[in-house]
Design a protein around this motif. Structure first.
Motif, PDB file in Angstrom:
ATOM      1  N   GLY A 130      24.419   4.267  31.977  1.00 55.69           N
ATOM      2  CA  GLY A 130      25.211   4.105  33.190  1.00 55.69           C
ATOM      3  C   GLY A 130      26.415   3.201  33.079  1.00 55.69           C
ATOM      4  N   LEU A 131      26.906   2.949  31.873  1.00 59.80           N
ATOM      5  CA  LEU A 131      28.123   2.151  31.745  1.00 59.80           C
ATOM      6  C   LEU A 131      29.304   3.096  31.601  1.00 59.80           C
ATOM      7  N   PRO A 132      30.396   2.853  32.318  1.00 61.95           N
ATOM      8  CA  PRO A 132      31.528   3.800  32.296  1.00 61.95           C
ATOM      9  C   PRO A 132      32.406   3.598  31.071  1.00 61.95           C
ATOM     10  N   LEU A 133      31.874   3.898  29.902  1.00 62.82           N
ATOM     11  CA  LEU A 133      32.564   3.539  28.658  1.00 62.82           C
ATOM     12  C   LEU A 133      33.363   4.682  28.056  1.00 62.82           C
ATOM     13  N   LEU A 134      33.202   5.906  28.577  1.00 58.69           N
ATOM     14  CA  LEU A 134      34.020   6.992  28.043  1.00 58.69           C
ATOM     15  C   LEU A 134      35.438   6.829  28.578  1.00 58.69           C
ATOM     16  N   SER A 135      36.416   7.383  27.851  1.00 60.80           N
ATOM     17  CA  SER A 135      37.797   6.976  28.104  1.00 60.80           C
ATOM     18  C   SER A 135      38.280   7.347  29.498  1.00 60.80           C
ATOM     19  N   SER A 136      37.706   8.369  30.113  1.00 55.68           N
ATOM     20  CA  SER A 136      38.156   8.718  31.454  1.00 55.68           C
ATOM     21  C   SER A 136      37.565   7.778  32.501  1.00 55.68           C
ATOM     22  N   THR A 189      29.288  -6.113  36.500  1.00 62.24           N
ATOM     23  CA  THR A 189      30.242  -5.428  37.373  1.00 62.24           C
ATOM     24  C   THR A 189      30.752  -4.133  36.750  1.00 62.24           C
ATOM     25  N   LEU A 190      30.515  -3.986  35.453  1.00 58.17           N
ATOM     26  CA  LEU A 190      31.034  -2.843  34.723  1.00 58.17           C
ATOM     27  C   LEU A 190      30.327  -1.543  35.113  1.00 58.17           C
ATOM     28  N   ALA A 191      29.095  -1.651  35.661  1.00 63.51           N
ATOM     29  CA  ALA A 191      28.241  -0.479  35.801  1.00 63.51           C
ATOM     30  C   ALA A 191      28.693   0.448  36.925  1.00 63.51           C
ATOM     31  N   LEU A 192      28.182   1.664  36.889  1.00 59.57           N
ATOM     32  CA  LEU A 192      28.516   2.674  37.886  1.00 59.57           C
ATOM     33  C   LEU A 192      27.523   2.676  39.032  1.00 59.57           C
ATOM     34  N   VAL A 213      21.309  -0.304  35.539  1.00 56.75           N
ATOM     35  CA  VAL A 213      21.381  -0.250  34.079  1.00 56.75           C
ATOM     36  C   VAL A 213      20.098  -0.826  33.473  1.00 56.75           C
ATOM     37  N   THR A 214      19.577  -1.924  34.064  1.00 59.36           N
ATOM     38  CA  THR A 214      18.362  -2.531  33.512  1.00 59.36           C
ATOM     39  C   THR A 214      17.187  -1.559  33.563  1.00 59.36           C
ATOM     40  N   ALA A 215      17.094  -0.775  34.663  1.00 60.10           N
ATOM     41  CA  ALA A 215      16.000   0.193  34.775  1.00 60.10           C
ATOM     42  C   ALA A 215      16.135   1.280  33.716  1.00 60.10           C
ATOM     43  N   MET A 216      17.399   1.695  33.448  1.00 63.98           N
ATOM     44  CA  MET A 216      17.630   2.712  32.425  1.00 63.98           C
ATOM     45  C   MET A 216      17.300   2.176  31.037  1.00 63.98           C
ATOM     46  N   VAL A 217      17.706   0.915  30.781  1.00 65.72           N
ATOM     47  CA  VAL A 217      17.397   0.320  29.475  1.00 65.72           C
ATOM     48  C   VAL A 217      15.884   0.226  29.299  1.00 65.72           C
ATOM     49  N   ALA A 218      15.170  -0.082  30.405  1.00 69.79           N
ATOM     50  CA  ALA A 218      13.707  -0.145  30.326  1.00 69.79           C
ATOM     51  C   ALA A 218      13.137   1.220  29.948  1.00 69.79           C
ATOM     52  N   VAL A 219      13.728   2.300  30.503  1.00 71.64           N
ATOM     53  CA  VAL A 219      13.265   3.644  30.141  1.00 71.64           C
ATOM     54  C   VAL A 219      13.527   3.898  28.653  1.00 71.64           C
ATOM     55  N   VAL A 220      14.718   3.491  28.177  1.00 72.02           N
ATOM     56  CA  VAL A 220      15.047   3.676  26.758  1.00 72.02           C
ATOM     57  C   VAL A 220      14.018   2.959  25.890  1.00 72.02           C
ATOM     58  N   GLU A 221      13.689   1.714  26.266  1.00 73.84           N
ATOM     59  CA  GLU A 221      12.709   0.971  25.466  1.00 73.84           C
ATOM     60  C   GLU A 221      11.347   1.655  25.495  1.00 73.84           C
ATOM     61  N   ARG A 222      10.970   2.188  26.690  1.00 72.27           N
ATOM     62  CA  ARG A 222       9.669   2.854  26.785  1.00 72.27           C
ATOM     63  C   ARG A 222       9.649   4.110  25.924  1.00 72.27           C
ATOM     64  N   VAL A 223      10.763   4.878  25.970  1.00 70.82           N
ATOM     65  CA  VAL A 223      10.826   6.104  25.178  1.00 70.82           C
ATOM     66  C   VAL A 223      10.782   5.775  23.687  1.00 70.82           C
ATOM     67  N   CYS A 224      11.377   4.626  23.318  1.00 68.21           N
ATOM     68  CA  CYS A 224      11.447   4.255  21.905  1.00 68.21           C
ATOM     69  C   CYS A 224      10.155   3.611  21.405  1.00 68.21           C
ATOM     70  N   ARG A 225       9.206   3.333  22.320  1.00 70.29           N
ATOM     71  CA  ARG A 225       8.010   2.599  21.904  1.00 70.29           C
ATOM     72  C   ARG A 225       7.241   3.276  20.765  1.00 70.29           C
ATOM     73  N   PRO A 226       7.095   4.612  20.784  1.00 70.80           N
ATOM     74  CA  PRO A 226       6.384   5.240  19.649  1.00 70.80           C
ATOM     75  C   PRO A 226       7.034   4.952  18.299  1.00 70.80           C
ATOM     76  N   LEU A 227       8.325   4.583  18.308  1.00 75.39           N
ATOM     77  CA  LEU A 227       9.015   4.318  17.040  1.00 75.39           C
ATOM     78  C   LEU A 227       8.426   3.117  16.307  1.00 75.39           C
ATOM     79  N   GLN A 228       7.642   2.272  17.015  1.00 73.86           N
ATOM     80  CA  GLN A 228       7.093   1.116  16.307  1.00 73.86           C
ATOM     81  C   GLN A 228       6.119   1.538  15.214  1.00 73.86           C
ATOM     82  N   TRP A 229       5.601   2.762  15.321  1.00 78.79           N
ATOM     83  CA  TRP A 229       4.694   3.230  14.264  1.00 78.79           C
ATOM     84  C   TRP A 229       5.454   3.571  12.993  1.00 78.79           C
ATOM     85  N   VAL A 230       6.779   3.743  13.078  1.00 75.69           N
ATOM     86  CA  VAL A 230       7.556   3.925  11.844  1.00 75.69           C
ATOM     87  C   VAL A 230       8.329   2.653  11.513  1.00 75.69           C
TER      88      VAL A 230
END
Lengths: 187, 215
Positions: free
Chosen positions: A65-71, B2-5, B113-130
């Protein structure tokens, strides 16, 4: 993977993001962005593995969700859009450029760097981009490939040249790819 | 950040767990590709816009901005379809893309963004086996976010320094005088950051409970 490698990966993800702030040049209907320059630099400075991961990290940052693409867009929308394939191909493009750079490392110069950038940054990106564009739009691959090529190739050639000049100079003063691979050492 | 959408609102869409929203988005994209008819695709588009504007109460300008980012693509694709296939297929594919882009924009605008990053970490959790430690993924994301303002700041500083010396900062010469020093500087910086992190124990394998860690 060492912390140093993580820092380099984070750095080049950030560099691709910062290049999105450079105003896009509107050639025809589609803005030509500086961001594929980041893809090329990631591959030719970090090598295959770290280059791949850095651009993958960039895509994760966009997706969360960060608006990092150039547009100024970001989030999941670009991954559903018509140019999704062109963005998704960036990690692969960086990997191919990095792989070639590692092979050229002992005789690395602007010409080799340009070759690597064109193969990885242009050919790979356009093939994957056109394949996805074709699939999501019920177009034949060749129609989509011509479409993408017409839009992107002129700008990408300029960027490949810029990235080549920069990569060669950075190698001279701060080489990150450590040792030449077997394929080169055999010479 | 402030950067987030992200657009804060109190709505059922905002309260929905991030993982569910992502699954719903995946479901929608499968649906519109499996049933490529004009009523289906048009209905999906109307439903997405209604969900975003009425239920989640997002500003219309946000959806307009996302749509405008792909506008020329959609026009060009429609013309291409007109030439090589037919108008109906063109309309379906263009509306389908628009529906998916807006649906993704709604998910992004209603999820932190924090909730999305948490999802990314959860999805990546199986990677700890490699051998990938989930904490390192959080670390690398945090570093990238910190590096973004740092790089633009360094770029400004180098540009000013060159201008003060009367150096050229444009054209091919500008690459050598600004871009190359910038890259070398930030590479050194990244190296220093990693050493500082290691000195504070970032490289340590977490201690296993009930005993000293293996070497």
């Amino acid at each position: 993977m060492k912390t140093k490698d993580l820092a380099y990966i984070a750095l080049f993800a950030a560099i691709t993001a910062v290049l999105g702030l450079v105003p896009a040049v509107p050639i025809g209907p589609v803005p030509i962005t500086a961001q594929t320059l980041g893809v090329m630099l990631a591959g030719s400075v970090l090598g295959a593995r770290r280059g791949f991961l850095s651009q993958l990290l960039f895509l994760v940052l966009v997706a969360v969700g960060l608006p990092l693409l150039s547009s100024g867009t970001g989030g999941l929308a670009p991954f559903a859009g018509p140019y999704a394939g062109y963005i998704l191909s960036w990690p692969v493009g960086a990997f191919v450029i990095g792989w070639l750079t590692e092979r050229f490392w002992s005789r690395f110069n602007v010409a080799w760097a340009f070759t690597a950038n064109v193969l990885g940054g242009l050919v790979v990106v356009d093939v994957i981009g056109a394949a996805v564009l074709g699939i999501v739009n019920d177009l034949s691959f060749w129609h989509a490939a011509w479409f993408g090529a017409l839009v992107f190739v002129p700008g990408d050639l300029v960027k490949a040249a810029i990235a080549a000049v920069v990569a060669v100079q950075v190698r001279r003063s701060y080489p990150v790819i450590e040792r030449p691979r077997r394929a080169v050492a055999r010479r | 950040m402030t950067l987030a959408l992200y657009v804060p609102r109190a709505s059922p869409v905002h309260r929905m767990p991030a993982g569910w929203k992502l699954l719903a988005l995946a479901g929608l994209s499968m649906l519109v590709f499996a049933v490529p008819t004009l009523p289906m695709v048009g209905g999906a588009l109307v439903a997405v816009v209604a969900l975003g504007l009425v239920v989640a109460r997002l500003p219309a300008s946000l959806l307009v901005r996302q749509a405008r980012a792909v506008l020329w693509w959609l026009v060009a694709l429609f013309v291409l379809h007109w030439l090589v296939t037919d108008v109906l297929t063109g309309a379906v594919t263009v509306l389908r893309l628009l529906a998916l882009v807006l649906a993704a924009a709604v998910v992004t605008a209603t999820t932190r963004v924090t909730a999305m990053v948490a999802v990314v970490e959860r999805v990546c959790r199986p990677l700890q086996w490699v051998g990938v430690r989930p904490a390192r993924i959080g670390l690398v994301i945090a570093m990238a976010l910190r590096f973004i303002p740092l790089i633009s700041e360094r770029a400004d500083r180098i540009r000013e320094a060159q201008a003060a010396r009367g150096g050229s900062i444009r054209g091919l010469r500008g690459l050598t005088t600004t871009v190359v020093p910038l890259l070398v500087q930030v590479l050194q910086l990244a190296h220093t950051v990693s050493e500082a992190l290691d000195a504070r124990g970032a490289d340590d394998v977490p201690v296993r409970r009930g005993g000293p860690r293996a070497a």
